[in-house]
Design an enzyme around this catalytic site. Structure first.
Site, PDB file in Angstrom:
ATOM      1  N   ASP A 194     -10.199   1.841   4.943  1.00 55.81           N
ATOM      2  CA  ASP A 194     -10.035   1.702   6.347  1.00 55.81           C
ATOM      3  C   ASP A 194     -11.010   2.492   6.968  1.00 55.81           C
ATOM      4  O   ASP A 194     -11.595   2.033   8.052  1.00 55.81           O
ATOM      5  CB  ASP A 194      -8.570   2.024   6.539  1.00 55.81           C
ATOM      6  CG  ASP A 194      -8.013   1.516   8.128  1.00 55.81           C
ATOM      7  OD1 ASP A 194      -7.815   0.615   8.199  1.00 55.81           O
ATOM      8  OD2 ASP A 194      -8.276   2.555   8.817  1.00 55.81           O
ATOM      9  N   ALA A 221      -8.246  -1.627   9.983  1.00 59.85           N
ATOM     10  CA  ALA A 221      -8.922  -2.487   9.147  1.00 59.85           C
ATOM     11  C   ALA A 221      -7.963  -3.069   8.406  1.00 59.85           C
ATOM     12  O   ALA A 221      -7.967  -4.160   8.042  1.00 59.85           O
ATOM     13  CB  ALA A 221     -10.248  -1.817   8.682  1.00 59.85           C
ATOM     14  N   ASP A 222      -7.056  -2.368   7.695  1.00 60.68           N
ATOM     15  CA  ASP A 222      -6.506  -2.866   6.530  1.00 60.68           C
ATOM     16  C   ASP A 222      -5.422  -3.888   7.177  1.00 60.68           C
ATOM     17  O   ASP A 222      -5.057  -4.740   6.490  1.00 60.68           O
ATOM     18  CB  ASP A 222      -5.589  -1.656   5.911  1.00 60.68           C
ATOM     19  CG  ASP A 222      -6.708  -0.897   4.862  1.00 60.68           C
ATOM     20  OD1 ASP A 222      -7.742  -1.296   4.615  1.00 60.68           O
ATOM     21  OD2 ASP A 222      -6.099   0.294   4.192  1.00 60.68           O
ATOM     22  N   ILE A 223      -4.558  -3.395   7.776  1.00 60.55           N
ATOM     23  CA  ILE A 223      -3.456  -4.173   8.467  1.00 60.55           C
ATOM     24  C   ILE A 223      -3.757  -5.071   9.674  1.00 60.55           C
ATOM     25  O   ILE A 223      -3.540  -6.356   9.770  1.00 60.55           O
ATOM     26  CB  ILE A 223      -2.402  -3.248   8.891  1.00 60.55           C
ATOM     27  CG1 ILE A 223      -1.977  -2.472   7.624  1.00 60.55           C
ATOM     28  CG2 ILE A 223      -1.150  -4.222   9.500  1.00 60.55           C
ATOM     29  CD1 ILE A 223      -0.459  -1.436   8.019  1.00 60.55           C
TER      30      ILE A 223
END
Length: 392
Positions: A139, A167-169
């Site tokens: 992330d 970025a991840d979620i």
């Protein structure tokens, strides 16, 4: 009552947070999600502390409503089993580096021959092509490359790492779920599948709409704490209180700003909402001094019956006990094995006349392997042989 994705079957080969959140959201909507995990350690997130009864708290919170099977995709028999599963499922989600599934002989071109309607979502850091496609990252790297980190923080300090995984979620999980859902609609209407290429770097850039609006119009990159929505003006800022807590003010509209200034007895500040230069600094400094005169709860009491865009900066303990979130039932408990209850966060979607699915907790590693294989017409003797050979 029915679940909105009832009948949708998903094979989830992803690991860690982005894919886990994506498939959990789809599972909460009613999809039948099967985690296909390797036979060496499975999803890495299973073993990440903090641990609750020998299972990662991270894993428990992001993998409910899923089944798990162990399967060695490198072995011929493992590939054979996976192909049988693909014929029964409408969606494949994976988060390997680009090219891994092709090297396994299980890429999209192979799978769509077995199931022409398959929706295949490949979630990666940088996308399936381009000069960065094979780079590793997390992330912090994606938000750094995509420009978010450079404008996050204060003027006095350097970049500040966000406490949530943007970025991840915000990209990986949400964009993958949007891509899968739109592809399912197309699948239902045309019978055709498709390949979805989700890049977390691409999505980070998509998130920076307002920052790029500033850049495109002025040619200058936004600086930390120096834009309209990052603390440049007194009407949209965070102020420390007497008890070392904070109040967040978001009075962008003049009427809300005027109400705030009236409430603190400083109507003279109304005309300086968007002051520039030294006057702007003076107003911010003045507000900082004013907010230091009372405790956080006193400010909340003063503002609570007035039309002001404000909020206390809550700790997670305060969030968990918050009256609005309790009313909205955003937190709930599930049974987990013999170890009692585990707390969960609900999917933030409320459907009228459609039920939410929250049937069972995160699966044990390979918990459903035998049952899945029996559904594929493998008998107990076959299953035991596969286990002895390390295929499952």
């Amino acid at each position: 009552m029915y679940s909105i994705l009832e009948g949708v079957k998903i094979l989830d080969l992803s690991r860690l947070l982005p894919g886990a959140m994506c498939s959990m959201m789809l599972a909460d909507m009613g999809a039948d999600v099967l985690k296909v995990e390797d036979t060496s350690q499975g999803d890495y997130m299973r073993w990440m502390p903090p641990m609750v009864n020998e299972v990662s708290a991270y894993f428990l919170l992001t993998n409910r409503n899923k089944k798990s099977m162990k399967l060695d995709l490198k072995a011929p028999q493992g590939k054979e089993i996976f192909i049988k599963l693909v014929k029964q499922h409408g969606v494949v989600l994976e988060s390997f580096r680009p090219g891994v599934m092709d090297r396994l002989g299980l890429g999209y071109e192979v799978l769509k021959k077995e199931n022409p309607g398959i929706v295949y979502c490949a979630l990666s850091g940088y996308g399936q092509d381009g000069p960065y496609r094979d780079l590793v990252g997390h992330d912090i790297n994606y938000i750094a490359l995509g420009g978010i980190l450079s404008s996050t923080g204060t003027e006095e300090g350097g970049p500040s790492i966000p406490s949530v995984q943007i970025a991840d979620i915000g990209v990986g999980s949400l964009m993958s779920s949007i891509g899968i859902l739109s592809a399912i609609i197309n699948q239902k209407t045309t019978g055709k599948g498709c390949f979805i290429d989700v890049s977390m770097l691409d999505g980070v850039v998509f998130w920076t709409q307002l920052a790029f609006a500033e850049y495109f119009s002025s040619g200058k990159s936004p600086k930390p704490g120096n834009e309209m929505l990052t603390g440049k003006f007194p009407c949209y800022n965070v102020y420390q209180t007497k008890d070392n807590r904070y109040i967040a003010v978001g009075a962008l509209e003049t009427k809300f700003w005027a109400t705030l200034c009236t409430a603190i007895g400083r109507t003279d500040l109304i005309e300086h909402q968007y002051a520039t230069g030294e006057k702007n600094n003076e107003v911010i400094k003045e507000l900082k001094n004013i907010f230091l005169k009372m405790d956080k709860d006193e400010w909340v009491d003063l503002f609570s019956d007035k039309d002001i865009c404000f909020a206390p900066v809550n700790t997670l303990d305060e969030v968990y006990k918050d009256a609005q979130l309790k009313y909205r039932r955003m937190f709930f408990e599930m049974d987990h094995l013999s170890d009692g209850k585990i707390r969960q966060i609900k999917l933030p979607l409320k459907y009228a006349d459609i039920c939410e699915k929250a049937d069972f907790p995160a699966p044990l590693y390979g918990e459903h392997t035998d049952g899945i294989l029996r559904d594929l017409d493998y008998v107990d003797q076959d299953i035991e042989r596969l286990r002895e050979q390390g295929i499952i």
